[in-house]
Design an enzyme around this catalytic site. Sequence first.
Site, PDB file in Angstrom:
ATOM      1  N   GLU A 192      -0.472   7.509   0.646  1.00 49.72           N
ATOM      2  CA  GLU A 192      -0.482   8.977   0.612  1.00 49.72           C
ATOM      3  C   GLU A 192      -0.738   9.518  -0.789  1.00 49.72           C
ATOM      4  OE1 GLU A 192       1.634   7.212   2.390  1.00 49.72           O
ATOM      5  OE2 GLU A 192       1.524   7.974   4.439  1.00 49.72           O
ATOM      6  N   HIS A 242      10.364  11.797  10.986  1.00 44.36           N
ATOM      7  CA  HIS A 242       9.101  12.364  11.470  1.00 44.36           C
ATOM      8  C   HIS A 242       9.266  13.816  11.928  1.00 44.36           C
ATOM      9  CE1 HIS A 242       7.918   8.148  11.690  1.00 44.36           C
ATOM     10  NE2 HIS A 242       6.702   8.471  12.074  1.00 44.36           N
TER      11      HIS A 242
END
Lengths: 353, 330
Positions: free
Chosen positions: B59, B128
């Site tokens: 990321e 999440h």
Amino acid sequence: MTTLKNHGVPDAEHAVHLLRQMLRVRRLEEKCIELYSEAKIRGFLHVYIGEEAVAAGVMEALAPEDAVVATYREHGHALLRGVSAGAILAEMYGRAEGCCRGRGGSMHLFDAETRFYGGNAIVAGGLPLAVGLALADRMAGRQQVTACFFGEGAVAEGEFHESMNLAALWQLPVLFCCENNLYAMGTALGRSESQTDIALKAAGYEISAWAVDGMDVLAVEEAARRAVDAVRSGSGPHFLELRTYRFRAHSMFDPELYREKSEVVQWMERDPISLLQGAMQAAGKLPEEQWAALQADVDAEISTAVGFAENGTPEPVSELSRFVYSDRPDDGSAGGGGTAEWDTTAGKGGAAG
Amino acid sequence: MKTTYREAMRAALRDAMQRDDRVFLMGEDVGRYGGSFAVSLGLLEEFGPDRIRDTPLSESGFVGAGIGAALGGMRPVVEIMTVNFSLLALDQIINNAATLLHMSGGQFNVPIVIRMTTGAGRQLGAQHSHSLEGWYAHIPGLRILAPATLRDARGMLWTALQDPDPVLIFEHGSLYNVAGELDDGAGAVDIDKAALLRQGDGDGDRLTLITYGGTLPMVLDAADQLAGEGIGADVIDLRTLRPLDSHTIVDSVARTHRAVVVDEGWRSGSISAEIAARICEQAFFDLDAPVERVCSLEVPVPYAKHLEEAALPSVERVMAAARRAVGAGG
């Protein structure tokens, strides 16, 4: 004195140029230390003294259209990339004439004209930027190279590994220049890395990598030219581990408890400026009067730069909120935005800076 | 035209790719997989692997590369699977994207768009499911968008790509399957102003419900039910969390004299706190009741359905807060 690798000094004019470049960095930073002591400049100040051969050698291999990404120890890189000593010092003085109008300071020098992308003070934070700059060049079909400087301390960061992988995976035109000065602030390489052969780490990503004597400007230039040519011709990223040493403290707040004075003295025997100067004089290619004139020239440049910074204008506080968002002359509000309220100090708009 | 939020997003991406060669999409599984939420499904075949660029699980690396590519003249759209994963790229988003223009004295702007899913409601647990868009809205240098409607899903991306500065787009995971009608000619929309989606009427009690993103459908539902109780609710979809459009909020509160802020983020130090503070600063003497807030309980979002539901804002909690605000019990 330890000598340079056996290059000879084939081109005296070029060698004098390299000597001048290194000396410009040295004198600029010696002046910075002096100004810091006088409290003319503040913040953190990290000098490159001892490491000048790295920036001087690599910059020779780059073309004007190439890009440079550097670290917070980047005065030399900025200067040798073409940012004036005056603009650099004015930045440290917080002047409107500074290369970042006083918003960056010593650790964040930027210059669009020379494609100098900082001045990055998060260790390894510049590597992904370099990968992206190279990706843009690749996608746009430009034959440009992005040179990315970072210290060996960056090798412990995840961003280093992510960037190595991305650059190699996508075969991007990046030249990674690891300035291995053996200490990440005060942490010796052997105390922070299980594998201290840094070029080997890069090679693990299928990147052509080799180590270079970073105190020998001719060796650095030769390696950089070879690597840059390969990168430009489409051979993917290359990696140079430039073995060098920082003669001064990490910053102005470093009592240097982590290394022996004798170690510093030993490395200073391989001062990159003295090495080249000595080799040239030994070869009879640097008459004393030429050396004296060169030093006088450089001193004059730095002295002029100090005058420029001293006489600069403090960046006006009224401009403070500019450059948080791009100026949007269409609607005249900072950050543009109709009825939107960016912050309570939302300032003026105006022409793009 | 009948469409879904997901399809509207995809249409926006396709449109942007067709209109501007500099635009490309980059992220984990955006290509061969079709996007982890199938937003980019089919785009690889249409635009090829250079412009629909799969990345490794890096990321920080690929967000930073997006920033670099933006500096280099491209118009990258970087997709991060979830807001929780964006924390791995926080250095690049905050230390680079948000600061480069300022640090460089106006020399280097960063025209990047970063898209990510946000929010809970799908039993995905604490890694999440969080809603951190309000947290990002704290950062000067960023523009924060939260499209909640089909029109904004279709229209915000192109406007964001015209922005010279970094724009983060938060797509609530519960919205992708929302279906509805969208004008055939729907296109770019402004990304500056909040939208007054519904104006409460009647002679009874009035209030303003302020929300954004994934909680908008619930708030509209609550407004319908409140109307049945004789409470006329304005509904404001913030759309953009930074810059925050205080004026639309204050205009409404000046008419209704009561406000309930609904935010799936946590209460403490949140965007809901910022909105409440601005109402106090700018509309204090218009208020007939304290500002109410409906936020997620201050726990990491749990897995079990009953626990997750208990942690999140609900129509019932919005209704209860609204009734408290108008002094109608609860």
